[in-house]
Each structure stands twice: as structure tokens, then as C-alpha cells.
Design a protein around this motif. Structure first.
Motif, PDB file in Angstrom:
ATOM      1  N   ASP A 202       0.824  -1.209   0.000  1.00 24.89           N
ATOM      2  CA  ASP A 202       0.000   0.000   0.000  1.00 24.89           C
ATOM      3  C   ASP A 202       0.859   1.260   0.000  1.00 24.89           C
ATOM      4  O   ASP A 202       0.354   2.353  -0.294  1.00 24.89           O
ATOM      5  N   LYS A 203       2.140   1.115   0.358  1.00 26.85           N
ATOM      6  CA  LYS A 203       3.050   2.252   0.410  1.00 26.85           C
ATOM      7  C   LYS A 203       4.339   1.892  -0.331  1.00 26.85           C
ATOM      8  O   LYS A 203       4.734   0.716  -0.353  1.00 26.85           O
ATOM      9  N   PRO A 204       5.016   2.876  -0.909  1.00 25.59           N
ATOM     10  CA  PRO A 204       6.282   2.578  -1.616  1.00 25.59           C
ATOM     11  C   PRO A 204       7.310   1.901  -0.722  1.00 25.59           C
ATOM     12  O   PRO A 204       8.057   1.023  -1.185  1.00 25.59           O
ATOM     13  N   GLU A 205       7.366   2.305   0.560  1.00 27.56           N
ATOM     14  CA  GLU A 205       8.379   1.722   1.446  1.00 27.56           C
ATOM     15  C   GLU A 205       8.131   0.257   1.759  1.00 27.56           C
ATOM     16  O   GLU A 205       9.012  -0.444   2.289  1.00 27.56           O
ATOM     17  N   GLU A 206       6.923  -0.245   1.405  1.00 30.94           N
ATOM     18  CA  GLU A 206       6.613  -1.651   1.666  1.00 30.94           C
ATOM     19  C   GLU A 206       6.877  -2.537   0.447  1.00 30.94           C
ATOM     20  O   GLU A 206       6.778  -3.751   0.540  1.00 30.94           O
ATOM     21  N   VAL A 207       7.175  -1.929  -0.708  1.00 29.89           N
ATOM     22  CA  VAL A 207       7.445  -2.726  -1.908  1.00 29.89           C
ATOM     23  C   VAL A 207       8.745  -3.503  -1.726  1.00 29.89           C
ATOM     24  O   VAL A 207       8.799  -4.720  -1.870  1.00 29.89           O
ATOM     25  N   TYR A 208       9.834  -2.789  -1.427  1.00 29.03           N
ATOM     26  CA  TYR A 208      11.112  -3.410  -1.064  1.00 29.03           C
ATOM     27  C   TYR A 208      11.385  -3.048   0.387  1.00 29.03           C
ATOM     28  O   TYR A 208      11.884  -1.961   0.678  1.00 29.03           O
ATOM     29  N   LYS A 209      11.034  -3.948   1.260  1.00 29.57           N
ATOM     30  CA  LYS A 209      11.101  -3.642   2.696  1.00 29.57           C
ATOM     31  C   LYS A 209      12.550  -3.465   3.146  1.00 29.57           C
ATOM     32  O   LYS A 209      13.447  -4.199   2.703  1.00 29.57           O
ATOM     33  N   ARG A 264      19.804  11.401  11.238  1.00 26.95           N
ATOM     34  CA  ARG A 264      21.182  11.526  10.763  1.00 26.95           C
ATOM     35  C   ARG A 264      21.920  10.207  10.911  1.00 26.95           C
ATOM     36  O   ARG A 264      22.629   9.769   9.997  1.00 26.95           O
ATOM     37  N   ASP A 265      21.724   9.552  12.045  1.00 30.30           N
ATOM     38  CA  ASP A 265      22.379   8.259  12.280  1.00 30.30           C
ATOM     39  C   ASP A 265      21.852   7.207  11.302  1.00 30.30           C
ATOM     40  O   ASP A 265      22.623   6.403  10.749  1.00 30.30           O
ATOM     41  N   HIS A 266      20.552   7.214  11.048  1.00 24.65           N
ATOM     42  CA  HIS A 266      19.954   6.233  10.121  1.00 24.65           C
ATOM     43  C   HIS A 266      20.524   6.409   8.709  1.00 24.65           C
ATOM     44  O   HIS A 266      20.922   5.424   8.055  1.00 24.65           O
ATOM     45  N   LYS A 267      20.553   7.632   8.231  1.00 20.97           N
ATOM     46  CA  LYS A 267      21.056   7.871   6.881  1.00 20.97           C
ATOM     47  C   LYS A 267      22.545   7.546   6.776  1.00 20.97           C
ATOM     48  O   LYS A 267      23.010   7.009   5.768  1.00 20.97           O
ATOM     49  N   ALA A 268      23.307   7.836   7.828  1.00 17.52           N
ATOM     50  CA  ALA A 268      24.740   7.529   7.821  1.00 17.52           C
ATOM     51  C   ALA A 268      24.979   6.032   7.707  1.00 17.52           C
ATOM     52  O   ALA A 268      25.867   5.577   6.969  1.00 17.52           O
ATOM     53  N   ARG A 269      24.172   5.240   8.438  1.00 21.61           N
ATOM     54  CA  ARG A 269      24.322   3.785   8.360  1.00 21.61           C
ATOM     55  C   ARG A 269      23.991   3.287   6.948  1.00 21.61           C
ATOM     56  O   ARG A 269      24.705   2.436   6.398  1.00 21.61           O
ATOM     57  N   CYS A 270      22.912   3.805   6.378  1.00 20.71           N
ATOM     58  CA  CYS A 270      22.528   3.381   5.028  1.00 20.71           C
ATOM     59  C   CYS A 270      23.609   3.745   4.004  1.00 20.71           C
ATOM     60  O   CYS A 270      23.943   2.943   3.122  1.00 20.71           O
ATOM     61  N   HIS A 340      15.241   4.058  -0.556  1.00 22.26           N
ATOM     62  CA  HIS A 340      14.893   4.320   0.846  1.00 22.26           C
ATOM     63  C   HIS A 340      15.575   5.593   1.343  1.00 22.26           C
ATOM     64  O   HIS A 340      15.000   6.350   2.138  1.00 22.26           O
ATOM     65  N   ILE A 341      16.806   5.843   0.874  1.00 22.13           N
ATOM     66  CA  ILE A 341      17.538   7.033   1.320  1.00 22.13           C
ATOM     67  C   ILE A 341      16.911   8.295   0.744  1.00 22.13           C
ATOM     68  O   ILE A 341      16.793   9.319   1.427  1.00 22.13           O
ATOM     69  N   ASN A 342      16.467   8.246  -0.523  1.00 24.46           N
ATOM     70  CA  ASN A 342      16.032   9.444  -1.244  1.00 24.46           C
ATOM     71  C   ASN A 342      14.522   9.530  -1.444  1.00 24.46           C
ATOM     72  O   ASN A 342      14.053  10.059  -2.455  1.00 24.46           O
ATOM     73  N   ASN A 343      13.769   9.001  -0.506  1.00 21.30           N
ATOM     74  CA  ASN A 343      12.310   9.107  -0.567  1.00 21.30           C
ATOM     75  C   ASN A 343      11.758   8.514  -1.864  1.00 21.30           C
ATOM     76  O   ASN A 343      10.865   9.062  -2.499  1.00 21.30           O
ATOM     77  N   PHE A 344      12.360   7.373  -2.266  1.00 19.36           N
ATOM     78  CA  PHE A 344      11.872   6.531  -3.358  1.00 19.36           C
ATOM     79  C   PHE A 344      11.933   7.196  -4.730  1.00 19.36           C
ATOM     80  O   PHE A 344      11.146   6.914  -5.612  1.00 19.36           O
ATOM     81  N   LYS A 389      19.072   9.830 -15.762  1.00 20.00           N
ATOM     82  CA  LYS A 389      17.808   9.106 -15.683  1.00 20.00           C
ATOM     83  C   LYS A 389      17.417   8.976 -14.216  1.00 20.00           C
ATOM     84  O   LYS A 389      18.215   8.523 -13.386  1.00 20.00           O
ATOM     85  N   LEU A 390      16.197   9.363 -13.916  1.00 19.93           N
ATOM     86  CA  LEU A 390      15.652   9.229 -12.568  1.00 19.93           C
ATOM     87  C   LEU A 390      14.807   7.971 -12.498  1.00 19.93           C
ATOM     88  O   LEU A 390      14.035   7.675 -13.424  1.00 19.93           O
ATOM     89  N   GLY A 391      14.936   7.245 -11.413  1.00 19.14           N
ATOM     90  CA  GLY A 391      14.095   6.084 -11.167  1.00 19.14           C
ATOM     91  C   GLY A 391      13.174   6.372  -9.999  1.00 19.14           C
ATOM     92  O   GLY A 391      13.633   6.752  -8.914  1.00 19.14           O
ATOM     93  N   THR A 392      11.876   6.184 -10.209  1.00 19.52           N
ATOM     94  CA  THR A 392      10.891   6.492  -9.182  1.00 19.52           C
ATOM     95  C   THR A 392      10.067   5.248  -8.876  1.00 19.52           C
ATOM     96  O   THR A 392       9.578   4.576  -9.800  1.00 19.52           O
TER      97      THR A 392
END
Length: 413
Positions: A202-209, A264-270, A340-344, A389-392
Motif C-alpha cells: 500500500d506504500k512505496p516503502e513496503e514494496v522493497y522492505k 542523521r544516524d539512520h542515513k549515515a548507516r545506510c 529508501h535514502i532518497n524518498n523513493f 535518468k531518474l528512477g521512481t
């Protein structure tokens, strides 16, 4: 002892000089083990043929042939005269006879005599070596030669059978249908290496968890190595950009780390894991236990070796190899993490350059991941002259289509 004198006797036999021999491939150790036979030309009336002789000698292993005519005869025979002297030590009398020298050469398989040298000279180096192995080789070398020849015959039979089978399939199914099947197989082959896809999300973040990319334990292990990104300063980012110590995607994203401590910590780990994945894709054969260095957590090293390499057997040992299919899998996980880093929505061209891939390959993977592809201008300082090329990733997911290779194959047909 009286002074020696000599007397010329001519030929020891009628029109047959004494025979002197030398061997082209060595020296004779025991003369009593050799048997010699002289063959004369029957045409005794012909002045150019009546003096022709062929000398044959035999041993337990080989036969040798020499003659006094033809292209293989020694050049010195026509320029010199040879004599043999027999000395009687008691009387001091030496009797001198006419002599003729023969250069003895081994007779190899195929009965190659000097008259057949034209055919021999046209043979390849491998064919000449095979002849030597047949004549002089060890039992092991001869077995290997027979095995290679049998394999060559087997390969010819197999190629003929495959060609005939392919022709039958093309006649039965048609070229167009086969091209469509191959194009569909390309998509299916790429899909095998994609992260798990939830088509009913139902949400983009759930397509590739996110949990399918990094497990909770792996995510926690990234806290320590990613600390260098959490506390990074603009000056350090500039230095890293000059040194090119990280990929372009990561260096650009480090400029926009959130102010909020948790985000900030989450994005740094990714970013740290994405950078590690891309660097890992540059390797070919993994020879070290910890290929990404001691700063990489053990659980991450194990994940890389288990999920992104294939086993191969080489020189008696099992090795981990990053094959083309494994690089496609790494690329798919890099894209998923970048989404996930760039809001899909992410710049596929930047990732393509970081992964050192061709654009067609990157687009095939992105389309297989059900991304919508659009054109955009490159980010400042990152090859702005290149059409990016952008991928969305958006819902509903696009219908999966065959790869762009189908169009190319149609042109070839």
C-alpha cells in the motif's frame, strides 16, 4: 716402425663407395646394435640416376633414412670428396678408398621421407609436436594426445548435433517467437536477483522492505563504522571528494545529512552500507577472509560473502567469485537502498557510474524492479552534461515488460 705410405684403391666395391654416416638427432653409442641396408636405383643406364642411393638403418625404437640425392641431401656432398683410409700398423701401408657421407634422419609416423617435406612444412606447430610425441613421447604424453584427439572428434559431433537441433527448433517455432521468449527470459533472469518484491504493498516503502535489505542485527552492527559519517564536517567531505575515497552518490548525500540525531544516524548507516556494497562489486575473486577490511563488522562481511558471491572451483580449491549475475544482484540492492535514502526517487545515472555499468544494463535492472524512468538534469558537479535518468518507485507498480534488448535483436534478425 717404417714410414707409412698410402695407395689409392678407388671404390671398395664396383661403383659403390664406402659409406660414412652421421645422425641428425644424436651420436651412436653402440655400432653393433645397428643394421644398415643400401638401396640402389634400378636405372643404371641413366647417368643422373645410376649413382642414387638410399641408406636405411634400424634400431629397436626407430628407423633412420638417409640418401645422396634430392632437396634434403647435405650441400657439402657436391663440393667435397670423401675418402676412408685403412692403415696396416705392421707394414705401415694405408689403403685409401672412395667414401660417401649420409645424413641419417629419424623416420616419423606417416612415413615422411625427404620427398614429402613440402607436406610436412605446411603442418602447424601443434601438428609437428604431435608427430614428435608419437615418435619420441612418453606413455603419458601419448595417452594425453589420444585423449585430446578423441575430445576433438566428440566436440565436432556435439556441435553438429546442436546445430541440427537448433535448426529444427527454429523451423518448428519460428524466429519471432524465439526472440520474444529470449527477451522474456532476460527479464526473468534479472528478477531472480532482485530483493523480495511485495506487489500488494500500500506504500512505496513496503514494496522493497528495509528489513529485507538489512536485518535488525546487521543494522545495529553498522552503528560503529557509520559514526565517521554521523560526525563528518564539510571540510572532511571536501577532502573525501578530492580523494575520491567514496562513491559519488555517497559523497553528494553526505552534504545533506539531517540535523535530527536519529535521522542523521539512520542515513549515515545506510550510506556506509551502500558505499561498502559498491566497493565490494569492484572485486572479482575474493581471496581474503575479510575483503572489506577490519573496520567492516563480521556480520556484514558474512552477509556480503553469503548473499553476493558465487562459489567456483579453480586449481583444486573453492573460491568466492563476483560473477555478472552477482553484480546485477548487488546493483538491485544498491538501487533499493538508494530509494529508501532518497524518498523513493533516485538518480540512476549516478549509481550507474558508481557501479561502472552500461546504461542499458542499469535500465534493465531498474525496469525489472518496476521503477518509472524519467529524464532529468544531473546534480551540480556530477557530470551535468550527461542526460541523467531518474528512477521512481510509485504505486500502482507498472506492468513488467520485456527488456530493451528485444528491440536490438529484432534489428539483428
Amino acid at each position: 716402425m717404417a714410414a707409412a705410405t698410402w695407395r689409392y684403391r678407388g671404390d671398395p666395391e664396383a661403383e659403390q663407395p664406402a659409406v660414412l654416416v652421421q645422425f641428425s638427432n644424436g651420436r651412436l653409442r653402440r655400432s653393433d646394435s645397428m643394421r644398415f641396408t643400401v638401396y640402389r636405383n634400378k636405372d643404371t643406364a641413366h647417368p643422373g640416376k645410376k649413382h642414387r642411393r638410399i641408406l636405411v638403418s634400424e634400431t629397436e625404437r626407430l628407423s633412420y633414412v638417409g640418401n645422396n640425392f634430392g632437396s634434403g641431401v647435405m650441400k657439402c656432398n657436391s663440393l667435397c670428396r670423401y675418402f676412408v683410409g685403412v692403415l696396416d700398423k705392421e707394414s705401415g701401408q694405408m689403403e685409401v678408398y672412395n667414401a660417401e657421407i649420409f645424413n641419417m634422419q629419424p623416420l616419423l609416423s606417416g612415413n615422411l621421407i625427404p620427398d614429402d617435406t613440402r607436406d610436412y612444412q605446411t603442418k602447424s606447430y601443434r601438428e609437428k609436436m604431435d608427430l614428435c610425441i608419437e615418435a619420441f613421447g612418453t606413455s603419458k604424453q601419448k595417452r594425453a594426445l589420444n585423449s585430446r584427439r578423441m575430445n576433438a572428434v566428440g566436440n565436432d559431433i556435439l556441435n553438429t548435433a546442436v546445430t541440427k537441433a537448433a535448426a529444427n527448433i527454429i523451423d518448428a517455432k519460428g524466429v519471432t517467437a524465439l526472440i520474444q521468449d529470449v527477451a522474456q527470459d532476460d527479464v526473468q533472469n534479472v528478477s531472480i536477483f532482485l530483493p523480495p518484491c511485495n506487489e500488494d504493498a500500500d506504500k512505496p516503502e513496503e514494496v522493497y522492505k528495509f528489513a529485507d535489505i538489512l536485518s535488525p542485527a546487521e543494522y545495529e552492527a553498522l552503528r560503529v563504522p557509520a559514526a565517521v559519517f554521523v560526525n563528518i564536517t564539510p571540510e572532511e567531505i571536501t577532502k573525501k571528494t578530492e580523494d575520491k575515497s567514496h562513491c559519488s552518490f555517497v559523497l553528494e548525500e553526505l552534504k545533506f545529512l539531517p540535523a535530527d540525531e536519529k535521522s542523521r544516524d539512520h542515513k549515515a548507516r545506510c550510506l556506509w552500507f551502500l558505499d561498502t556494497l559498491i566497493k565490494f562489486s569492484y572485486l572479482k575473486v575474493i581471496k581474503k577472509k575479510h575483503p572489506m577490511g577490519p573496520e567492516c563488522p563480521h556480520i556484514i562481511s558474512r552477509k556480503l560473502m553469503k548473499n553476493f558471491t558465487s562459489l567456483t572451483y579453480n586449481n583444486g580449491s573453492v573460491q568466492n567469485l563476483i560473477s555478472a549475475s552477482m553484480k546485477a544482484k548487488i546493483t538491485a540492492y544498491v538501487i533499493a537502498l538508494a530509494l529508501h535514502i532518497n524518498n523513493f526517487q533516485t538518480d540512476l545515472t549516478v549509481l550507474q557510474n558508481d557501479m561502472k555499468l552500461q546504461e542499458s544494463r542499469m535500465m534493465d535492472i531498474a525496469k525489472a524492479m518496476r521503477l518509472k524512468i524519467s529524464k532529468a538534469k544531473g546534480l551540480p558537479g556530477l557530470e551535468s552534461d550527461q542526460n541523467h535518468k531518474l528512477g521512481t518507485l510509485s504505486l500502482p507498480l507498472p506492468v513488467q515488460k520485456a527488456s530493451g534488448n528485444q528491440r536490438k535483436r529484432k534489428k539483428m534478425s
